[in-house]
Design an enzyme around this catalytic site. Structure first.
Site, PDB file in Angstrom:
ATOM      1  N   SER A   1       1.004  -1.182   0.067  1.00 30.04           N
ATOM      2  CA  SER A   1       0.143   0.059  -0.065  1.00 30.04           C
ATOM      3  C   SER A   1       0.915   1.202   0.135  1.00 30.04           C
ATOM      4  O   SER A   1       1.956   1.273   0.621  1.00 30.04           O
ATOM      5  CB  SER A   1      -1.096   0.040   1.312  1.00 30.04           C
ATOM      6  OG  SER A   1      -1.602   1.177   1.294  1.00 30.04           O
TER       7      SER A   1
ATOM      8  N   TYR B   1      -1.325   0.074  10.277  1.00 31.68           N
ATOM      9  CA  TYR B   1      -1.445  -0.569   8.986  1.00 31.68           C
ATOM     10  C   TYR B   1      -0.552  -0.331   8.069  1.00 31.68           C
ATOM     11  O   TYR B   1       0.285  -0.969   7.156  1.00 31.68           O
ATOM     12  CB  TYR B   1      -2.707  -0.280   8.290  1.00 31.68           C
ATOM     13  CG  TYR B   1      -2.912  -0.389   6.827  1.00 31.68           C
ATOM     14  CD1 TYR B   1      -3.438  -1.719   6.525  1.00 31.68           C
ATOM     15  CD2 TYR B   1      -2.958   0.452   5.870  1.00 31.68           C
ATOM     16  CE1 TYR B   1      -3.891  -2.081   5.196  1.00 31.68           C
ATOM     17  CE2 TYR B   1      -2.998   0.288   4.457  1.00 31.68           C
ATOM     18  CZ  TYR B   1      -3.487  -1.187   4.015  1.00 31.68           C
ATOM     19  OH  TYR B   1      -3.665  -1.470   2.910  1.00 31.68           O
TER      20      TYR B   1
HETATM   21  P1  NAP Z   1     -11.418  -5.833   0.919  1.00 37.24           P
HETATM   22  O1  NAP Z   1     -12.610  -5.372  -0.239  1.00 37.24           O
HETATM   23  O2  NAP Z   1     -11.905  -5.361   2.288  1.00 37.24           O
HETATM   24  O3  NAP Z   1     -11.314  -7.601   0.417  1.00 37.24           O
HETATM   25  C1  NAP Z   1     -10.609  -8.152   1.429  1.00 37.24           C
HETATM   26  C2  NAP Z   1     -10.503  -9.678   0.976  1.00 37.24           C
HETATM   27  O4  NAP Z   1      -9.700 -10.077   1.954  1.00 37.24           O
HETATM   28  C3  NAP Z   1     -11.840 -10.422   1.185  1.00 37.24           C
HETATM   29  O5  NAP Z   1     -11.759 -11.329   0.224  1.00 37.24           O
HETATM   30  C4  NAP Z   1     -11.546 -11.115   2.511  1.00 37.24           C
HETATM   31  O6  NAP Z   1     -12.429 -12.355   2.725  1.00 37.24           O
HETATM   32  C5  NAP Z   1     -10.012 -11.316   2.508  1.00 37.24           C
HETATM   33  N1  NAP Z   1      -9.451 -11.465   3.772  1.00 37.24           N
HETATM   34  C6  NAP Z   1      -9.749 -10.775   4.849  1.00 37.24           C
HETATM   35  N2  NAP Z   1      -9.204 -11.158   5.705  1.00 37.24           N
HETATM   36  C7  NAP Z   1      -8.652 -12.444   5.449  1.00 37.24           C
HETATM   37  C8  NAP Z   1      -7.726 -13.592   6.170  1.00 37.24           C
HETATM   38  N3  NAP Z   1      -7.587 -13.102   7.593  1.00 37.24           N
HETATM   39  N4  NAP Z   1      -7.650 -14.640   5.503  1.00 37.24           N
HETATM   40  C9  NAP Z   1      -7.990 -14.716   4.200  1.00 37.24           C
HETATM   41  N5  NAP Z   1      -8.650 -13.691   3.496  1.00 37.24           N
HETATM   42  C10 NAP Z   1      -9.041 -12.642   4.141  1.00 37.24           C
HETATM   43  O7  NAP Z   1      -9.838  -5.553   0.656  1.00 37.24           O
HETATM   44  P2  NAP Z   1      -9.358  -4.755  -0.913  1.00 37.24           P
HETATM   45  O8  NAP Z   1      -9.568  -3.271  -0.546  1.00 37.24           O
HETATM   46  O9  NAP Z   1      -9.879  -5.328  -1.927  1.00 37.24           O
HETATM   47  O10 NAP Z   1      -7.787  -5.024  -0.415  1.00 37.24           O
HETATM   48  C11 NAP Z   1      -7.177  -5.962  -0.945  1.00 37.24           C
HETATM   49  C12 NAP Z   1      -5.553  -5.836  -0.698  1.00 37.24           C
HETATM   50  O11 NAP Z   1      -5.386  -4.416  -1.169  1.00 37.24           O
HETATM   51  C13 NAP Z   1      -5.447  -5.517   0.754  1.00 37.24           C
HETATM   52  O12 NAP Z   1      -4.012  -6.380   1.172  1.00 37.24           O
HETATM   53  C14 NAP Z   1      -5.227  -4.185   1.317  1.00 37.24           C
HETATM   54  O13 NAP Z   1      -4.383  -3.774   2.356  1.00 37.24           O
HETATM   55  C15 NAP Z   1      -4.813  -3.595  -0.206  1.00 37.24           C
HETATM   56  N6  NAP Z   1      -4.857  -1.995  -0.281  1.00 37.24           N
HETATM   57  C16 NAP Z   1      -5.993  -1.746  -0.655  1.00 37.24           C
HETATM   58  C17 NAP Z   1      -6.321  -0.453  -1.067  1.00 37.24           C
HETATM   59  C18 NAP Z   1      -7.954   0.301  -1.116  1.00 37.24           C
HETATM   60  O14 NAP Z   1      -7.992   1.347  -0.941  1.00 37.24           O
HETATM   61  N7  NAP Z   1      -8.829  -0.531  -1.072  1.00 37.24           N
HETATM   62  C19 NAP Z   1      -5.260   0.547  -0.811  1.00 37.24           C
HETATM   63  C20 NAP Z   1      -3.789   0.006  -0.470  1.00 37.24           C
HETATM   64  C21 NAP Z   1      -3.660  -1.425  -0.502  1.00 37.24           C
HETATM   65  P3  NAP Z   1     -13.938 -12.246   3.408  1.00 37.24           P
HETATM   66  O15 NAP Z   1     -14.820 -11.510   2.399  1.00 37.24           O
HETATM   67  O16 NAP Z   1     -14.233 -13.795   3.461  1.00 37.24           O
HETATM   68  O17 NAP Z   1     -13.572 -11.631   4.722  1.00 37.24           O
END
Ligand code: NAP
Length: 263
Positions: free
Chosen positions: A154, A168
């Site tokens: 991130s 984080y």
């Molecule tokens: P999201 O929409 O909240 O989706 C999270 C995913 O991770 C879901 O499939 C969830 O499954 C799964 N998950 C959560 N806890 C878990 C665990 N303990 N073991 C296995 N799976 C788990 O998140 P996102 O925004 O797509 O983010 C994905 C990645 O991108 C993350 O690493 C996040 O830090 C990074 N990121 C996101 C952003 C942003 O702005 N969105 C920015 C920078 C980085 P369930 O639904 O079953 O819980």
């Protein structure tokens, strides 16, 4: 030395791609895109089985192959079960360490150990544990035929996220260091290790931090005045995994619309 294994463009019989947290948001976009490019995909999720099954069904309807496996990436037994499921599907050639969590905005004096254990357990331990299992299968040192690992970090790792979630940001900083270290550790074993650094992306993660409007509220003030999409992050992951990126390892691609690029 083995050539980095060609991924995008290969037929799915050549191996499978495991996407942790592949059921929603960025992970789901990566899973769909990998399947559309002909890969069999194993979608890991934590608790939302309906979301995981919906992505699998979508991929199947489009003629692809996907299976879902439940498991918390911070629980070693779950990680072992996840990789056993991968072994049943075929030869693992790609791992995307995407599963990640944030928490509600807070200052450091309000963090407790439970928050930190969850934050570092899922974001850092999960990535390291899954990578280790993938290396056992992909590395020429263990009789493997190579592969590609992509970590989702991130821009928080650069910005530090003061007043919001410095924990984080620190966890994602650990992912950046791990990407470099692991890339060099396995560089002569047929495995490339890279990362993608998203900025503010429009997914449900903001709602899980108690701030569902965060992406759209902050979007207009970003250098490119909008939040990014999950597909825009997935495109960078696809390139890093592909043979087109065969000379790149230890690389981090920013997908931030310009956020965080000026120190
Ligand atoms: P999201 O929409 O909240 O989706 C999270 C995913 O991770 C879901 O499939 C969830 O499954 C799964 N998950 C959560 N806890 C878990 C665990 N303990 N073991 C296995 N799976 C788990 O998140 P996102 O925004 O797509 O983010 C994905 C990645 O991108 C993350 O690493 C996040 O830090 C990074 N990121 C996101 C952003 C942003 O702005 N969105 C920015 C920078 C980085 P369930 O639904 O079953 O819980």
């Amino acid at each position: 030395m083995l050539r980095p294994f060609p991924l995008v463009g290969d037929r799915m019989e050549n191996g499978i791609v495991l996407v942790t947290g592949g059921s929603r948001g960025i992970g789901a976009a990566i899973a769909r895109m990998a399947a559309a490019r002909g890969h069999a995909v194993l979608i890991n999720y934590n608790s939302n089985v309906a979301a995981a099954e919906a992505v699998c069904a979508e991929i199947a309807a489009a003629g692809g192959r996907a299976e879902a496996v439940a498991g918390d990436v911070s629980v070693e037994a779950d990680v072992d079960a996840m990789f056993a499921a991968a072994d049943r599907m075929g030869r693992l050639i790609g791992l995307v360490n995407n599963a990640g969590v944030v928490d509600v905005a807070a200052r450091v004096e309000d963090f407790d150990l439970a928050r930190l254990q969850r934050m570092f357990g899922i974001n850092v331990y999960g990535t390291v544990l899954c990578s280790g299992r993938a290396v056992r299968r992909m590395s020429s040192r263990h009789g493997g035929q190579g592969g590609s690992i992509v970590n989702i970090t991130s821009v928080a790792a650069k910005l530090g996220s003061p007043g919001v979630f410095v924990d984080y940001a620190a966890a994602k900083g650990a992912i950046d260091s791990f990407t470099v270290g692991l890339a060099l550790e396995v560089v002569r074993e047929g495995i490339r290790v890279n990362a993608v650094r998203p900025g503010i992306i429009d997914t449900d993660i903001h709602a899980s931090a108690g701030d569902p409007d965060r992406a759209h509220r902050l979007g207009p003030d970003l250098p490119m005045p909008r939040p990014g999409t999950a597909d825009e992050v997935a495109e960078a992951v696809m390139w890093l995994m592909s043979d087109a990126a065969r000379y790149s390892t230890g690389t981090v691609i920013d997908v931030t619309g310009g956020r965080g690029i000026v120190p």
